[in-house]
Design a protein around this motif. Sequence first.
Motif, PDB file in Angstrom:
ATOM      1  N   GLN A  28      -4.511  -2.313   7.434  1.00  0.00           N
ATOM      2  CA  GLN A  28      -5.565  -1.509   6.787  1.00  0.00           C
ATOM      3  C   GLN A  28      -6.405  -2.360   5.823  1.00  0.00           C
ATOM      4  N   GLN A  29      -6.037  -3.645   5.690  1.00  0.00           N
ATOM      5  CA  GLN A  29      -6.784  -4.558   4.819  1.00  0.00           C
ATOM      6  C   GLN A  29      -6.878  -4.048   3.380  1.00  0.00           C
ATOM      7  N   LEU A  30      -5.794  -3.476   2.902  1.00  0.00           N
ATOM      8  CA  LEU A  30      -5.753  -2.980   1.518  1.00  0.00           C
ATOM      9  C   LEU A  30      -5.629  -4.133   0.527  1.00  0.00           C
ATOM     10  N   PHE A  31      -5.187  -5.289   1.057  1.00  0.00           N
ATOM     11  CA  PHE A  31      -4.974  -6.457   0.194  1.00  0.00           C
ATOM     12  C   PHE A  31      -5.940  -7.587   0.523  1.00  0.00           C
ATOM     13  N   ALA A  32      -6.922  -7.265   1.377  1.00  0.00           N
ATOM     14  CA  ALA A  32      -7.818  -8.321   1.883  1.00  0.00           C
ATOM     15  C   ALA A  32      -8.776  -8.860   0.830  1.00  0.00           C
ATOM     16  N   TRP A  33      -9.213  -7.984  -0.106  1.00  0.00           N
ATOM     17  CA  TRP A  33     -10.217  -8.397  -1.094  1.00  0.00           C
ATOM     18  C   TRP A  33      -9.809  -7.924  -2.477  1.00  0.00           C
ATOM     19  N   PRO A  34     -10.479  -8.423  -3.530  1.00  0.00           N
ATOM     20  CA  PRO A  34     -10.118  -7.986  -4.889  1.00  0.00           C
ATOM     21  C   PRO A  34     -10.317  -6.477  -5.058  1.00  0.00           C
ATOM     22  N   VAL A  35      -9.400  -5.826  -5.766  1.00  0.00           N
ATOM     23  CA  VAL A  35      -9.520  -4.400  -6.069  1.00  0.00           C
ATOM     24  C   VAL A  35     -10.577  -4.252  -7.170  1.00  0.00           C
ATOM     25  N   THR A  36     -11.540  -3.350  -6.957  1.00  0.00           N
ATOM     26  CA  THR A  36     -12.598  -3.174  -7.975  1.00  0.00           C
ATOM     27  C   THR A  36     -12.278  -1.950  -8.848  1.00  0.00           C
ATOM     28  N   ASP A  37     -12.847  -1.957 -10.056  1.00  0.00           N
ATOM     29  CA  ASP A  37     -12.692  -0.794 -10.947  1.00  0.00           C
ATOM     30  C   ASP A  37     -13.325   0.441 -10.313  1.00  0.00           C
ATOM     31  N   ARG A  38     -14.259   0.206  -9.407  1.00  0.00           N
ATOM     32  CA  ARG A  38     -14.954   1.326  -8.757  1.00  0.00           C
ATOM     33  C   ARG A  38     -13.974   2.124  -7.889  1.00  0.00           C
ATOM     34  N   ILE A  39     -13.124   1.390  -7.108  1.00  0.00           N
ATOM     35  CA  ILE A  39     -12.194   2.121  -6.223  1.00  0.00           C
ATOM     36  C   ILE A  39     -10.880   2.407  -6.931  1.00  0.00           C
TER      37      ILE A  39
END
Length: 120
Positions: A28-39
């Motif tokens: 699901q690519q939950l760890f693919a990119w930095p987590v943003t404050d938006r999400i």
Amino acid sequence: TNNPSENRQTLQQLLTHLLRALERRDPQQLFAWPVTDRIAPNYSRLISKPMDFETIRRSIQSDLYTSLNAFVADFKLMCENAMTYNQPETIYYKAAKRLLHAGLKLTGPEKLKTLLSALP
Ligand SMILES: COc1ccc(C(=O)NC2CCC2)cc1-c1cc(C(C)=O)n2cccnc12
């Protein structure tokens, strides 16, 4: 070999191989990119050292990891961040827990012996 540039290249190849194997366990690519404050509200306030697969890939490419341990430490940090920020019943917490166990098996001594024996 005791040629530093050759060793660095071999380490990079090993880390890239391990990264790909770990990414496959995050379909699901939950760890693919930095987590943003938006999400994830307040994420940057709660998580002091964010980590994700893209950041790990950049670190491999810029020779930031001089050992397997440094790579494993960032992988564990990524999973532990998710188990800190998210509640246990969320998909993110559960995915992080599964990923962490799969990753530690992959980089454990047994599996590494076979990987290292396959290197040039
Ligand atoms: C790069 O981060 C993400 C990228 C995409 C998604 C995503 O597709 N979420 C949908 C699957 C159910 C909603 C979630 C995340 C995400 C990762 C995380 C982590 C890793 O904590 N997270 C936490 C709270 C809310 N969203 C997320």
